[in-house]
Write a protein that holds these residues in place. Sequence first.
Motif, PDB file in Angstrom:
ATOM      1  N   VAL A  59       0.605 -24.969  46.722  1.00  0.00           N
ATOM      2  CA  VAL A  59      -0.722 -25.168  47.306  1.00  0.00           C
ATOM      3  C   VAL A  59      -1.752 -25.347  46.199  1.00  0.00           C
ATOM      4  CG1 VAL A  59      -2.548 -24.064  48.645  1.00  0.00           C
ATOM      5  CG2 VAL A  59      -0.171 -23.912  49.413  1.00  0.00           C
ATOM      6  N   LYS A  60      -1.686 -24.463  45.226  1.00  0.00           N
ATOM      7  CA  LYS A  60      -2.652 -24.529  44.124  1.00  0.00           C
ATOM      8  C   LYS A  60      -2.534 -25.859  43.379  1.00  0.00           C
ATOM      9  CE  LYS A  60      -3.049 -22.969  39.499  1.00  0.00           C
ATOM     10  NZ  LYS A  60      -2.421 -22.175  38.451  1.00  0.00           N
ATOM     11  N   ILE A  61      -1.310 -26.258  43.076  1.00  0.00           N
ATOM     12  CA  ILE A  61      -1.131 -27.485  42.298  1.00  0.00           C
ATOM     13  C   ILE A  61      -1.628 -28.700  43.077  1.00  0.00           C
ATOM     14  CG2 ILE A  61       0.593 -29.018  41.255  1.00  0.00           C
ATOM     15  CD1 ILE A  61       0.032 -26.502  39.658  1.00  0.00           C
ATOM     16  N   ILE A  62      -1.293 -28.757  44.362  1.00  0.00           N
ATOM     17  CA  ILE A  62      -1.727 -29.921  45.150  1.00  0.00           C
ATOM     18  C   ILE A  62      -3.250 -29.993  45.171  1.00  0.00           C
ATOM     19  CG2 ILE A  62      -1.824 -30.874  47.485  1.00  0.00           C
ATOM     20  CD1 ILE A  62       1.023 -29.784  47.911  1.00  0.00           C
ATOM     21  N   VAL A  63      -3.889 -28.861  45.441  1.00  0.00           N
ATOM     22  CA  VAL A  63      -5.346 -28.880  45.558  1.00  0.00           C
ATOM     23  C   VAL A  63      -5.988 -29.192  44.206  1.00  0.00           C
ATOM     24  CG1 VAL A  63      -7.366 -27.471  46.043  1.00  0.00           C
ATOM     25  CG2 VAL A  63      -5.402 -27.394  47.577  1.00  0.00           C
ATOM     26  N   VAL A  64      -5.546 -28.492  43.166  1.00  0.00           N
ATOM     27  CA  VAL A  64      -6.186 -28.686  41.867  1.00  0.00           C
ATOM     28  C   VAL A  64      -5.969 -30.113  41.355  1.00  0.00           C
ATOM     29  CG1 VAL A  64      -6.114 -27.986  39.448  1.00  0.00           C
ATOM     30  CG2 VAL A  64      -6.092 -26.259  41.243  1.00  0.00           C
ATOM     31  N   THR A  65      -4.750 -30.611  41.523  1.00  0.00           N
ATOM     32  CA  THR A  65      -4.472 -31.972  41.049  1.00  0.00           C
ATOM     33  C   THR A  65      -5.335 -32.988  41.766  1.00  0.00           C
ATOM     34  OG1 THR A  65      -2.187 -31.313  40.667  1.00  0.00           O
ATOM     35  CG2 THR A  65      -2.650 -33.655  40.652  1.00  0.00           C
ATOM     36  N   MET A  66      -5.460 -32.806  43.072  1.00  0.00           N
ATOM     37  CA  MET A  66      -6.268 -33.769  43.820  1.00  0.00           C
ATOM     38  C   MET A  66      -7.748 -33.647  43.467  1.00  0.00           C
ATOM     39  SD  MET A  66      -4.608 -35.966  45.497  1.00  0.00           S
ATOM     40  CE  MET A  66      -5.829 -36.609  46.641  1.00  0.00           C
ATOM     41  N   LEU A  67      -8.195 -32.438  43.150  1.00  0.00           N
ATOM     42  CA  LEU A  67      -9.588 -32.295  42.732  1.00  0.00           C
ATOM     43  C   LEU A  67      -9.817 -33.062  41.431  1.00  0.00           C
ATOM     44  CD1 LEU A  67     -10.451 -28.541  43.474  1.00  0.00           C
ATOM     45  CD2 LEU A  67     -11.097 -30.569  44.760  1.00  0.00           C
ATOM     46  N   ILE A  68      -8.882 -32.910  40.495  1.00  0.00           N
ATOM     47  CA  ILE A  68      -9.021 -33.631  39.229  1.00  0.00           C
ATOM     48  C   ILE A  68      -8.966 -35.135  39.476  1.00  0.00           C
ATOM     49  CG2 ILE A  68      -7.916 -34.070  37.002  1.00  0.00           C
ATOM     50  CD1 ILE A  68      -6.926 -31.142  37.099  1.00  0.00           C
ATOM     51  N   SER A  69      -8.018 -35.539  40.308  1.00  0.00           N
ATOM     52  CA  SER A  69      -7.866 -36.958  40.606  1.00  0.00           C
ATOM     53  C   SER A  69      -9.132 -37.526  41.242  1.00  0.00           C
ATOM     54  CB  SER A  69      -6.660 -37.143  41.530  1.00  0.00           C
ATOM     55  OG  SER A  69      -6.516 -38.478  41.919  1.00  0.00           O
ATOM     56  N   GLY A  70      -9.628 -36.829  42.254  1.00  0.00           N
ATOM     57  CA  GLY A  70     -10.847 -37.281  42.919  1.00  0.00           C
ATOM     58  C   GLY A  70     -12.027 -37.277  41.967  1.00  0.00           C
ATOM     59  N   GLY A  71     -12.072 -36.282  41.086  1.00  0.00           N
ATOM     60  CA  GLY A  71     -13.157 -36.207  40.111  1.00  0.00           C
ATOM     61  C   GLY A  71     -13.155 -37.403  39.182  1.00  0.00           C
ATOM     62  N   LEU A  72     -11.958 -37.792  38.738  1.00  0.00           N
ATOM     63  CA  LEU A  72     -11.858 -38.961  37.849  1.00  0.00           C
ATOM     64  C   LEU A  72     -12.314 -40.228  38.560  1.00  0.00           C
ATOM     65  CD1 LEU A  72      -8.484 -38.105  36.129  1.00  0.00           C
ATOM     66  CD2 LEU A  72     -10.633 -38.532  34.929  1.00  0.00           C
ATOM     67  N   ALA A  73     -11.889 -40.379  39.816  1.00  0.00           N
ATOM     68  CA  ALA A  73     -12.331 -41.550  40.574  1.00  0.00           C
ATOM     69  C   ALA A  73     -13.843 -41.513  40.747  1.00  0.00           C
ATOM     70  CB  ALA A  73     -11.629 -41.602  41.930  1.00  0.00           C
ATOM     71  N   GLY A  74     -14.376 -40.323  41.011  1.00  0.00           N
ATOM     72  CA  GLY A  74     -15.813 -40.181  41.195  1.00  0.00           C
ATOM     73  C   GLY A  74     -16.594 -40.535  39.939  1.00  0.00           C
ATOM     74  N   LEU A  75     -15.982 -40.279  38.787  1.00  0.00           N
ATOM     75  CA  LEU A  75     -16.635 -40.585  37.511  1.00  0.00           C
ATOM     76  C   LEU A  75     -16.957 -42.066  37.375  1.00  0.00           C
ATOM     77  CD1 LEU A  75     -14.915 -38.575  34.640  1.00  0.00           C
ATOM     78  CD2 LEU A  75     -17.325 -38.615  35.248  1.00  0.00           C
ATOM     79  N   MET A  76     -16.218 -42.895  38.100  1.00  0.00           N
ATOM     80  CA  MET A  76     -16.447 -44.328  38.003  1.00  0.00           C
ATOM     81  C   MET A  76     -17.911 -44.675  38.278  1.00  0.00           C
ATOM     82  SD  MET A  76     -14.604 -47.351  40.147  1.00  0.00           S
ATOM     83  CE  MET A  76     -15.957 -48.182  40.968  1.00  0.00           C
ATOM     84  N   GLY A  77     -18.571 -43.834  39.080  1.00  0.00           N
ATOM     85  CA  GLY A  77     -19.961 -44.087  39.438  1.00  0.00           C
ATOM     86  C   GLY A  77     -20.894 -44.263  38.247  1.00  0.00           C
ATOM     87  N   ILE A  78     -20.587 -43.595  37.145  1.00  0.00           N
ATOM     88  CA  ILE A  78     -21.498 -43.740  36.002  1.00  0.00           C
ATOM     89  C   ILE A  78     -21.473 -45.170  35.463  1.00  0.00           C
ATOM     90  CG2 ILE A  78     -21.339 -41.311  35.305  1.00  0.00           C
ATOM     91  CD1 ILE A  78     -19.494 -42.327  33.001  1.00  0.00           C
ATOM     92  N   ASN A  79     -20.365 -45.876  35.691  1.00  0.00           N
ATOM     93  CA  ASN A  79     -20.289 -47.245  35.188  1.00  0.00           C
ATOM     94  C   ASN A  79     -20.916 -48.236  36.158  1.00  0.00           C
ATOM     95  OD1 ASN A  79     -19.393 -49.195  33.233  1.00  0.00           O
ATOM     96  ND2 ASN A  79     -17.796 -49.784  34.710  1.00  0.00           N
ATOM     97  N   ASN A  80     -20.440 -48.229  37.406  1.00  0.00           N
ATOM     98  CA  ASN A  80     -20.904 -49.282  38.313  1.00  0.00           C
ATOM     99  C   ASN A  80     -22.254 -48.965  38.937  1.00  0.00           C
ATOM    100  OD1 ASN A  80     -19.928 -47.265  40.030  1.00  0.00           O
ATOM    101  ND2 ASN A  80     -19.343 -48.740  41.603  1.00  0.00           N
ATOM    102  N   VAL A  81     -22.546 -47.687  39.165  1.00  0.00           N
ATOM    103  CA  VAL A  81     -23.815 -47.340  39.800  1.00  0.00           C
ATOM    104  C   VAL A  81     -24.906 -47.152  38.742  1.00  0.00           C
ATOM    105  CG1 VAL A  81     -25.015 -45.652  41.230  1.00  0.00           C
ATOM    106  CG2 VAL A  81     -22.666 -46.314  41.778  1.00  0.00           C
TER     107      VAL A  81
END
Lengths: 550, 365
Positions: free
Chosen positions: B247-269
């Motif tokens: 449970v911990k690994i799935i949640v933490v990994t997805m948080l990191i993954s989503g965070g990285l995708a979210g970081l894209m905003g600094i470039n395009n936005v």
Amino acid sequence: MQDRNGPESATRPGDSPAPAVQPPKAAERGMSSAQPAIELKGISKAFGPVQANKDISISVAPGTIHGIIGENGAGKSTLMSILYGFYRADRGEIFINGQKADITDSQAAIAAGIGMVFQHFKLVENFTVLENVILGAEDGRLLRPSLAKARRELKALASEYGLDVDPDAVIHDIGVGFQQRVEILKALYRQADILILDEPTGVLTPAEADQLFRILHRLKDEGKTIILITHKLREIMEATDTVSVMRRGEMVATRKTSDTGPEELAELMVGRKVLLRVDKTPAKPGADVLQIEDLKVTDESGVLRLKGIDLTLKAGEILGLAGVAGNGQSELLEVLGGMLPAVGTVTGRVRMKGEVLPLSGAAGDGKARRAAHIGHVPEDRQRAGLVMDFFAWENIAFGYHADAGYQRSGLFMDNQGLRREAADKMDRYDVRPPDPWLKAKSFSGGNQQKIVLAREIERKPSLLLVGQPTRGVDIGAIEFIHREIVALRDAGAAILLVSVELDEILSLSDRIAVMFDGKIMGERLPGETDEKELGLLMAGMNNAASGEAA
Amino acid sequence: MEKMPAWADVVLIPLISLILAAAISALVILFIGESPAEALNLMVTGALGSTYGWGYTLYYATNFIFTGLAVTVAFHARLFNIGGEGQAMIGGLGVAVACLYVPWPHWSLALVAACISGAVFGAAWAAIPAWLQAKRGSHIVITTIMFNFIAAAVLNYLLVNVMRPTGSMDPATERFAETIHLPTLHELLAPFSIAFSKAPPANVSFLVAILACVAVWALIWRTRLGYEIRAFGHTETGAVYAGISPVKIIVVTMLISGGLAGLMGINNVMGEAERLVLNATEGAGFIGIAVALMGRGHPAGVFLSAILFGFLYQGGAELALWTSIPRELIVVIQALVILFTGALDNMVRMPLQQVFAALRRKEST
């Protein structure tokens, strides 16, 4: 094979590849009765730098049972895979009944009259026996004629060889012994004259194994040729007429079984003298280490897997848990080792040196168990004990990786330290090759197990859970592993040993408990019992005097 | 299975896949009556022949690095996060919020805040599918793709009803303050008297993306969390054995993954549009899947394949501009690259393995 057969039969149901009767072959058979059924000449096969088979020649007389024995990685499976068309030999020739055969794939092997019974059955679980038998050998687009024909033939085969199976039973409803018969029937239905069985007794009870050997003898008497691949010396001695020994890709010897004995065969396999018996002093049991009271485990589908286990384990003794796979031993080990079922319930009371072990939540996970000085050599080292795609040095801390000693600073792990430790432990446990930079999957079974043992035993646990310590492990390594386990016992640890190998249980344990259907059927002392009595208990018969197991 | 040398796995297979994709693309171009050689020439000069072209290529590549890393991190835990698109959208929202509502004195502070805010928003968007997977067993592929649609709808609603400046007809936020304008590559390279075209939007985010590559590498192969993520990804049973909570690994990994995708905003936005517009991600979240597949789980591979896809994007735009090759065909070419490098990997791998096996046999005789 299952995957191969499925789509093939689905995409081209029209042509019936294998089982069509081949008249020329029958004629051949008649003419060449003096010819060897199988003759391999100079077979070589390399996988990269590894020479899996080196210039192998054997000749198997028709109507005999020929054993092939050798350690894991000796090249037995490769050789049989070449014979069955999974691999192509780099060099060498195959003759079937004196005719040179070009076996390009398994269809060609089947057409040449070779049938194979794999260690792991290739059956569709929710198909009936009949459906499994015709799978991949249908005669046309419609199933009815094929099924009717198969039903007739199965009846004939059953009476001819004593292979009784209910053709309408669904595979997952019948026992492993019967499933194996279905595999044999599949091969016979495809007109196999030569039957290869790969480690056929791994999943059977002693009684089922005896029945299998009776069937094999019957098949032999009817003129079939049988190749039996095994690592169990006893089976070779019991069942075969001739035996070939393989070592490191080479065929080192072929003997008439009546002219040889287990000691000589073991020595040929390993290349040096091997101690077949475990050398150990009587146990000096100390205080209670583990007390289990009324332990019950329900799995995710609500089935009661453990039905109230009571066991006590003392310091300095090895308690062997005998039983056919699937009777709750795995669940017991897992619960004790902190592999709690994700869904399902565990109830009861387990105490370790008086302290209650939690049976749910994070307090009962693997980390918590390790903190309570419980070491665990899991039954399935390829899926649980090791991460096969990790390097050896990454595996050397698996489970203990959160220990302070393995951290460098903050978030980072001390990888250099791990590599040093791995090199050191691999050296001391004689892991070959002693290279921490090899992935776990590149080691042989025995060496993988040594990595696990090095990790668990070096922690000096008070309780070591050991599941199938020598499954898929070569004889040379078995000796080593048994010695290490006994040494840990002598150092005062309690050891819970689960094994489906009765020999192992009998020779290693100080006390034996037999499990059947989630319960302990009884306890025995190794000196006061034998395989027969244990076999009956394993089959769920408490009254040992009740004669033959059937 | 017979093994190939590592270089063949890492270099040769992607290269052959690319050549195959290019060859089929060439046939298609030939079929519609254009010259493939001319088209290739246009793409290469258009994307790589000038600092103008490079500026666009690197801008697109920056987006793809973030989304590619997002997919890569999840891959290591054997989670297929195809919600990068939605996570990047919501990440962009986070960036916009950080930029719009705080009067930052300097772009660098704003960038740090935007990074945090974008990552948190993206992570939050991934958190729900992660929790559903970990606790309820809802398949992450299904939930993340559904969350892409929800993200688009949420953004639509916010831009039309909440964040649109009064009086504007455009479903977009107002422009960010001039003080937080991120330096473009032109501005960054000027002090070193390196001439770089002024026009393209490539900006300092590219450097953040490179940092993110290094950080992901360290996370996966140097930290305990990375160890646990990889162990879980290879064998869940093993993870449970080792006391690693799935449970911990799935949640933490997805948080990191989503965070990285979210970081894209600094470039395009923040870097390009300097305001939040509808559909700002332009499919970069999906390209990230292809980038991750081609990158083979390694941030260095993600970096290189992101540059390749940046090239395809920019080169494709040039093609559409100067030839009668329709824009849709560019998508076809990109799809072919994805198809060959991602989905049809084994088509190249198997024959190549046989070639190497044959070569070795020859050597040994």
